[in-house]
Design an enzyme around this catalytic site. Structure first.
Site, PDB file in Angstrom:
ATOM      1  N   SER A  54      54.116 147.145-102.711  1.00 58.06           N
ATOM      2  CA  SER A  54      55.577 147.919-103.092  1.00 58.06           C
ATOM      3  C   SER A  54      55.428 147.971-104.481  1.00 58.06           C
ATOM      4  O   SER A  54      54.573 147.493-105.207  1.00 58.06           O
ATOM      5  CB  SER A  54      56.389 146.511-103.096  1.00 58.06           C
ATOM      6  OG  SER A  54      57.683 146.882-103.598  1.00 58.06           O
ATOM      7  N   LYS A  93      56.442 142.262 -96.108  1.00 60.30           N
ATOM      8  CA  LYS A  93      56.795 143.714 -96.932  1.00 60.30           C
ATOM      9  C   LYS A  93      58.125 144.196 -96.240  1.00 60.30           C
ATOM     10  O   LYS A  93      59.076 144.522 -97.095  1.00 60.30           O
ATOM     11  CB  LYS A  93      55.806 144.711 -96.671  1.00 60.30           C
ATOM     12  CG  LYS A  93      56.049 145.941 -97.360  1.00 60.30           C
ATOM     13  CD  LYS A  93      56.431 145.896 -98.787  1.00 60.30           C
ATOM     14  CE  LYS A  93      56.935 147.196 -99.511  1.00 60.30           C
ATOM     15  NZ  LYS A  93      57.421 148.367 -99.218  1.00 60.30           N
ATOM     16  N   HIS A 109      60.834 142.122 -97.688  1.00 59.52           N
ATOM     17  CA  HIS A 109      61.043 142.574 -98.925  1.00 59.52           C
ATOM     18  C   HIS A 109      61.884 143.793 -98.914  1.00 59.52           C
ATOM     19  O   HIS A 109      62.956 144.073 -99.801  1.00 59.52           O
ATOM     20  CB  HIS A 109      59.609 142.948 -99.593  1.00 59.52           C
ATOM     21  CG  HIS A 109      59.735 143.749-100.718  1.00 59.52           C
ATOM     22  ND1 HIS A 109      60.058 145.173-100.957  1.00 59.52           N
ATOM     23  CD2 HIS A 109      59.817 143.413-102.087  1.00 59.52           C
ATOM     24  CE1 HIS A 109      60.199 145.509-102.286  1.00 59.52           C
ATOM     25  NE2 HIS A 109      59.941 144.404-103.005  1.00 59.52           N
ATOM     26  N   ASN A 110      61.598 144.685 -98.313  1.00 59.52           N
ATOM     27  CA  ASN A 110      62.388 145.895 -98.140  1.00 59.52           C
ATOM     28  C   ASN A 110      64.019 145.562 -97.993  1.00 59.52           C
ATOM     29  O   ASN A 110      64.775 146.235 -98.278  1.00 59.52           O
ATOM     30  CB  ASN A 110      61.992 147.122 -97.400  1.00 59.52           C
ATOM     31  CG  ASN A 110      60.627 147.789 -97.895  1.00 59.52           C
ATOM     32  OD1 ASN A 110      60.132 147.316 -98.836  1.00 59.52           O
ATOM     33  ND2 ASN A 110      60.513 149.042 -97.514  1.00 59.52           N
ATOM     34  N   GLU A 127      65.616 144.254-100.721  1.00 55.55           N
ATOM     35  CA  GLU A 127      65.710 145.470-101.500  1.00 55.55           C
ATOM     36  C   GLU A 127      67.089 146.149-101.136  1.00 55.55           C
ATOM     37  O   GLU A 127      67.792 146.498-101.633  1.00 55.55           O
ATOM     38  CB  GLU A 127      64.660 146.468-101.371  1.00 55.55           C
ATOM     39  CG  GLU A 127      64.569 147.783-102.022  1.00 55.55           C
ATOM     40  CD  GLU A 127      63.480 148.627-101.657  1.00 55.55           C
ATOM     41  OE1 GLU A 127      62.352 148.040-101.867  1.00 55.55           O
ATOM     42  OE2 GLU A 127      63.526 149.462-101.252  1.00 55.55           O
TER      43      GLU A 127
HETATM   44  C1  6PG Z   1      58.780 149.800-102.211  1.00 54.07           C
HETATM   45  C2  6PG Z   1      59.630 150.299-101.497  1.00 54.07           C
HETATM   46  C3  6PG Z   1      59.237 151.350-100.708  1.00 54.07           C
HETATM   47  C4  6PG Z   1      60.220 152.376-100.362  1.00 54.07           C
HETATM   48  C5  6PG Z   1      61.277 152.175 -99.279  1.00 54.07           C
HETATM   49  C6  6PG Z   1      62.363 152.914 -99.462  1.00 54.07           C
HETATM   50  O1  6PG Z   1      58.617 148.527-101.980  1.00 54.07           O
HETATM   51  O2  6PG Z   1      58.129 150.082-103.103  1.00 54.07           O
HETATM   52  O3  6PG Z   1      60.458 149.530-100.727  1.00 54.07           O
HETATM   53  O4  6PG Z   1      58.751 150.977 -99.767  1.00 54.07           O
HETATM   54  O5  6PG Z   1      60.920 152.852-101.731  1.00 54.07           O
HETATM   55  O6  6PG Z   1      60.641 152.109 -98.087  1.00 54.07           O
HETATM   56  O7  6PG Z   1      63.127 152.747 -98.165  1.00 54.07           O
HETATM   57  P1  6PG Z   1      64.154 153.573 -97.648  1.00 54.07           P
HETATM   58  O8  6PG Z   1      64.013 154.858 -97.759  1.00 54.07           O
HETATM   59  O9  6PG Z   1      64.593 153.021 -96.281  1.00 54.07           O
HETATM   60  O10 6PG Z   1      65.394 153.318 -98.700  1.00 54.07           O
END
Ligand code: 6PG
Length: 474
Positions: free
Chosen positions: A128, A182, A185-186, A189
């Protein structure tokens, strides 16, 4: 001597990861299906370290020291399987494949098992931090067997972000554990960004502030408990002016949020595990609703909202408190989900380690993660962050403001699904007795699904269509 590690797949994440590895003094072999990217990397950045470019996978594999360590940085799904299939005949027992993409954890479990049967190691590894993190220090979450992690530990911990001298990389657990966390985590996010978007919406629609004004507010918030990469980035994006129109850029960006799937996967897995992750799930739904632009445009012309109203005094500070409290709930839910998955799949994931390695490098990096780390230090088996004294007090202190904000949002017709869902979860969680007794009664009525009682052991059924006597259903 050959290269210590190789990277195949040189789109921007792969390229930056390879540069990060080389910049730290590890000789790295690089390969890409189409040669132009490899050439570009060497021409542009070849002087940053010891790169060995390869045009074929055979040359790439041949250039690596044993056990061979190969990072695969291609699109999740079929392309990962395709690269693995091509690599496998070229590898020897004990070689290690590291999938650094956002692969689904079930794919990772399948791949790890299949490769282990051939004597090959597989590390499904969450990375990430986006492009910048890949280059300057990401948060790295490898999952797989201990034997596979040991030979790559030095490289991964060296290239990761460092916080207070601690690397933001750690072995998460076996098979799918790294990709699972991960994914979660997303999911967090997604919730974090949805909460920020709702705060922005309230400050725009209820308080009537402009994007640059709200950007300034976020900048101030970033100096307190909310300090984080996403809050800081929000200030930057809201403060940015569109060169073509002179308007705030955020005002001319189409309001349809896209997604690649990791948030949805988090919600799907939570449903299967039976863990309520309402903030994350609402964030996924909010993106889906945002994408229905045509329907929303039609609806906006015909569906009435409430008549007028305005934000109460002290609204900006109240929104900040509501944002913090909702965020505590979102993280509490996400961490509970990871614990449930760890139990389900026997991964032995340590939530304190996750909080530690997410303090830097990753998209949800925040001061707040230190508080989570401390909570798990105080109580490693903590079932829910809301039960920790620090978070209990943080939410208790914010709750009046939180309720006021949700109340105002409802009165004014501003949708705050993640704020509201987080508050409803908090209220549901803190009640010793809830209304599920009625649900059990209804289920028993129409389906003889039975119920348990509060005053004695056993399973019971009421003969609803007869004389309504209660009988034992044990
Ligand atoms: C990270 C982000 C990366 C990416 C996401 C965006 O941890 O670096 O999460 O993995 O920015 O996959 O996800 P979406 O396109 O689904 O918003």
């Amino acid at each position: 001597m050959g290269s210590q590690i190789g990277v195949t797949g040189l789109a921007v994440m792969g390229q930056n990861l390879a540069r990060n590895i080389a910049r730290h003094g590890f000789p790295v072999a690089v390969h890409n299906r189409s040669e132009s990217r490899t050439k570009h990397l060497i021409e542009r950045y070849g002087d940053e370290g010891d790169f060995t470019p390869a045009t074929s996978l055979e040359d790439f594999v041949a250039s690596l020291d044993r056990p061979r360590r190969i990072v695969i940085m291609v699109k999740a799904g079929g392309p990962v399987d395709a690269v693995i299939d091509e690599l496998v005949p070229l590898l020897d027992k004990g070689d290690i494949l590291i999938d650094g993409g956002n692969s689904h954890f079930e794919d990772t479990r399948r791949r790890e098992k299949a490769l282990a049967e051939r004597g090959l190691h597989f590390l499904g590894t969450g990375v990430s931090g986006g492009e910048e993190g890949a280059l300057n220090g990401p948060s790295i979450m490898p999952g797989g067997p201990d034997d596979a992690y040991a030979p790559v530990a030095e490289i991964l911990t060296t290239i990761a972000a460092q916080v207070d001298g601690t690397p933001c990389a750690a072995h998460i657990g076996p098979d799918g554990a790294g990709h699972y966390v991960k994914m979660a985590h997303n999911g967090i996010e997604y919730a974090d960004m949805q909460l920020i978007a709702e705060a922005y919406d309230l400050l725009t629609s209820a308080a009537g502030l402009s994007a640059p004004e709200i950007g300034q507010i976020f900048r101030q918030w970033n100096e307190g408990d909310l300090e984080s990469f996403l809050i800081e980035t929000t200030a930057t994006v809201l403060g940015h002016t569109d060169a073509a129109t002179g308007r705030p850029l955020v005002d001319v960006i189409l309001d349809e949020a896209e997604q690649k799937g990791t948030g949805r996967w988090t919600a799907q897995s939570a449903l299967e595990l039976g863990v309520p992750v309402t903030a994350i799930t609402e964030a996924v739904y909010a993106r889906a609703l945002s994408a229905r632009k045509d329907q929303r445009t039609r609806a906006s012309a015909i569906l009435p909202g409430p008549s007028g109203g305005s934000a109460p005094d002290g609204f900006v500070d109240a929104v900040r408190d509501a944002l913090y409290a909702s965020k505590v709930v979102a993280y509490a839910q996400g961490f509970e989900q990871m614990r449930a998955a760890s139990d389900e799949y026997d991964w032995n994931v340590d939530p304190g380690t996750l909080a530690t390695i997410w303090r830097g490098g990753c998209i949800i990096r925040a001061r707040f993660l230190d508080r989570i780390k401390e909570a798990y230090e105080r109580s490693p088996e903590l079932p829910n962050l809301l039960l920790d004294d620090y978070f209990r007090d943080a939410v208790a202190n914010a709750q009046d403001a939180w309720r006021k904000v949700v109340h105002t949002a409802v009165d004014l017709g501003v949708p705050t699904p993640a704020f509201s869902a987080s508050l409803a979860y908090y209220d549901g969680f803190r009640r010793e007795r809830g209304p599920a007794s009625l649900i059990q009664g209804l289920r028993d009525f129409f389906g003889a699904h039975t119920y348990r009682r509060v005053d004695r052991e056993g399973v019971f059924h009421t003969l609803w269509s007869e004389d309504r006597r209660e009988v034992s259903a044990d």
